[in-house]
Design an enzyme around this catalytic site. Structure first.
Site, short mmCIF file in Angstrom:
data_model
loop_
_atom_site.label_atom_id
_atom_site.label_comp_id
_atom_site.label_asym_id
_atom_site.label_seq_id
_atom_site.Cartn_x
_atom_site.Cartn_y
_atom_site.Cartn_z
N HIS A 136 0.82 -1.22 0.00
CA HIS A 136 0.00 0.00 0.00
C HIS A 136 0.85 1.27 0.00
CE1 HIS A 136 -3.63 2.10 0.01
NE2 HIS A 136 -4.28 1.52 1.01
N ARG A 137 2.15 1.13 0.06
CA ARG A 137 2.99 2.32 0.05
C ARG A 137 3.07 2.96 -1.33
NH1 ARG A 137 8.13 -0.30 3.10
NH2 ARG A 137 7.58 -1.95 1.62
#
Length: 656
Positions: free
Chosen positions: A630-631
């Site tokens: 999710h970064r």
């Protein structure tokens, strides 16, 4: 008159009169009889001899106290070392409660209290040694008397060890008959309380001929206080039982003989009758008195239930084999001396080759029920339960008469696993499961480390159902050419990645790193681990080439010949468990990658269809779950990728 060891002159005269005035020594310890030299057992409760327990003294404050002396825990014990005090000064003690552990020349054993009271003073500290009969502690009858008893008594002169008794009671009993020239020991009725004069054998936990081990309970004795287990000090064989179940014997009287060697049992059987005051014991195989002496019945002794009290006469090996093989030993006909059941008899009975003996109508074994409010438990079990702060009433006992044993406590605390019950004859065999630690292989250690490395990555997951009818049709057409489902899936995923390269990226501290090549790694389970062979440039190669490459990679993976570049160069991973019938699952994101696709099995669904005759049709669907870093990858990116993948799977012609 002088005070001797805190005993008034009147009390001293009383003791002298009780002993017939035969004692000549002025030392109080002369009134404390040493354990008979032939004694081979101990009770797990007594800490004091019969007279020593009864010997109370008055302090300067007129507080009544009780002496605890070093018990004789074996026939050769001269002194004992206090391993541990289970009670501290000032603690309340109850009759039957373990108060200390003593190390003799044989083993470490629990010592219990006979009467209720309070431990006033410990005279022999942990690690210190005292001679048999020496006072090791003082007990106050009332809590308010603790200080007075502690101050009024010391371990000086009155703590001296009692001189050994010149002639043991057993020797007197056997004066009329010469003992056989074999190694054996004599089991006498122990003193289980300070007021006990005689004891009744409630139950023999071992039968004649059985082997016994040091520390093993061999009988239950009923005193005027309670029923208590009596344990053996030394290994051997029960040669003869002199006092049967339900019979009483005076304290110090012989109740059984223990042979060091099994071959000496017959000689000791004859000797046992002289100790009981009767005629020499008849051979074990003798026929009943009612039988005709002219007509011998050799098979009459083969009935194993014919012995007194319904005991089964069998060798220890035979009993062990009967338990392991699920044979009811009471139904086996014995072929050994006196009808004794041998290991061969058990084997014949298990194989159906031996004719089982009918049970004789013998009296049932006496049962035993503890008094109301009393939980039957062995001394060791009580000590363990107290240490673990477990209520004995909550434990179901598995010992004789339902007693709570030490193993029951260990199972309750998790220290020991419950014993597996032996399967009944004809029941399915028990599946043996692996147990214990198995060290990781190098591959398993690498997989473990890689999984742990992903724990610091923030991930999210997105799932979608994909229609598979068109894809399945394409697979059926190319399967004869050697193309596998894995190769087709890799090609479809690579085509979807071309339109959404973000899912093929990886995170860097400086930003998002895009991989120019689409190298699809496919997770493969192999013996002893997990590995991910890589189909390089999956978007650029046709499915036939990918299929051939995949077969080669799987072969190398199983043989352990993959090169590092063939299993660690993936930019996106697929984990397929559809062949196992899994309906949906999540996969753990590999370190250094941006996404992994979990592929589940295909399932049939009924959906509306206007063109169908009944307005319904059957289609195949597969659930896929995408796990992303999710970064740098967001939810919308994952959703669009899954939509594109669904379009590719529903129109698989573009894969060719």
């Amino acid at each position: 008159m002088k005070l001797i060891a805190g005993i008034s002159s009147a009390a001293l005269l009383c003791l002298l009169s009780l002993n017939g005035g035969a004692q000549q020594s002025a030392s109080v310890s002369a009134f404390v009889p040493a354990a008979p030299p032939s004694t081979a057992v101990r009770t797990i409760l007594p800490s004091n001899n019969a007279i020593a327990n009864a010997m109370r003294y008055e302090t300067s404050l007129n507080a009544e106290g009780i002496k605890i002396t070093m018990p004789a825990l074996s026939s050769t014990m001269k002194e004992g070392r206090v391993v541990s005090w289970l009670k501290s000064e000032g603690d309340e003690i109850e009759a039957g409660e373990a108060i200390m552990v003593v190390e003799s020349d044989k083993a470490d054993m629990d010592v219990e209290a006979f009467e209720d009271g309070y431990l006033a003073k410990i005279l022999t500290e942990e690690g210190e040694t005292a001679e048999v009969g020496a006072v090791v502690a003082l007990v106050a009858a009332e809590e308010g008397d603790i200080a007075a008893v502690a101050e009024g008594g010391d371990g000086g002169a009155d703590g001296a060890a009692a001189p050994a008794v010149e002639e043991a009671p057993a020797a007197e009993a056997s004066a009329g008959a010469a003992a056989p020239d074999v190694e054996f020991s004599q089991l006498d009725m122990p003193a289980l309380s300070s007021t006990m004069k005689e004891g009744k054998v409630v139950s023999w936990l071992k039968g004649e001929g059985d082997s016994v081990e040091a520390g093993e309970a061999i009988m239950v004795v009923e005193s005027d206080k309670a029923d208590m287990d009596v344990e053996a000090f030394e290994d051997g064989y029960i040669a003869a039982i002199i006092t049967d179940e339900g019979e009483a014997a005076n304290v110090g009287s012989p109740v059984a003989l223990i042979a060091a060697n099994e071959a000496d049992i017959p000689a000791l059987k004859a000797y046992a009758s002289s100790l009981a005051g009767g005629a020499p014991a008849a051979p074990a195989a003798a026929a009943p008195a009612a039988a005709s002496p002219a007509k011998a019945a050799p098979k009459a002794a083969a009935n194993p239930a014919a012995s007194a009290g319904g005991r089964v006469v069998a060798s220890p090996l035979a009993k062990k084999m009967a338990t392991e093989m699920g044979v009811d030993i009471s139904t086996v006909a014995g072929s050994g001396p006196g009808g004794r059941i041998t290991a061969g008899d058990v084997q014949k009975a298990a194989s159906g080759g031996g004719a089982p003996a009918k049970k004789a109508a013998a009296p049932s074994k006496p049962s035993w029920t503890p008094a109301a409010g009393v939980v039957a438990a062995t001394p060791t079990a009580r000590a363990l339960a107290k240490k673990a702060k477990i209520d004995l009433a909550t434990i179901e006992g598995t010992g004789e008469f339902g007693r709570v044993t030490a193993d029951d406590i260990k199972i309750a605390t998790g220290e020991m696993k419950p014993k597996r019950k032996i399967a009944a004859p004809g029941a399915p065999a028990v599946v043996e499961l692996p147990e214990g630690l198995v060290p990781f292989t190098g591959m398993q250690r690498a997989v473990s480390n890689n999984m742990v490395a992903t724990m610091g990555c923030p991930v999210f997951r997105a799932s979608r159902e994909i229609e598979m009818d068109a894809f399945n049709a394409l697979y059926r057409s190319v399967k004869p050419k050697g193309v596998t489902v894995s190769a087709l899936l890799a090609k479809a995923v690579a085509k979807a990645i071309e339109k959404h390269p973000i899912v093929n990226s990886s995170f860097r501290e400086e930003g998002t790193f895009f991989n120019k090549d689409i190298n699809v790694a496919m997770a493969v389970a192999i013996d002893g681990g997990l590995i991910t062979p890589v189909l390089k440039y999956a978007n650029e190669r046709d499915v036939l080439e990918l299929g051939e490459n995949w077969k080669e990679l799987v072969g190398k993976a199983k043989s352990g010949t993959l090169s590092p570049d063939e299993y660690n160069s993936g930019t996106f991973t697929i984990s397929n468990m559809g062949m196992f019938g899994v309906s949906q699952f999540d996969a753990i994101l590999p370190a250094g990658q941006g996404g992994i696709l979990a592929v589940a099995g295909t399932q049939e669904h009924i959906v509306p269809c206007k063109q169908a005759v009944l307005g319904m049709k059957k289609i195949s669907k597969m659930t896929v779950t995408l796990t992303c870093d999710h970064r740098q990858i967001y939810g919308a990116d994952a959703a669009l990728f899954l939509k594109t993948l669904n379009d590719v799977m529903m129109n698989p012609q573009q894969l060719m």
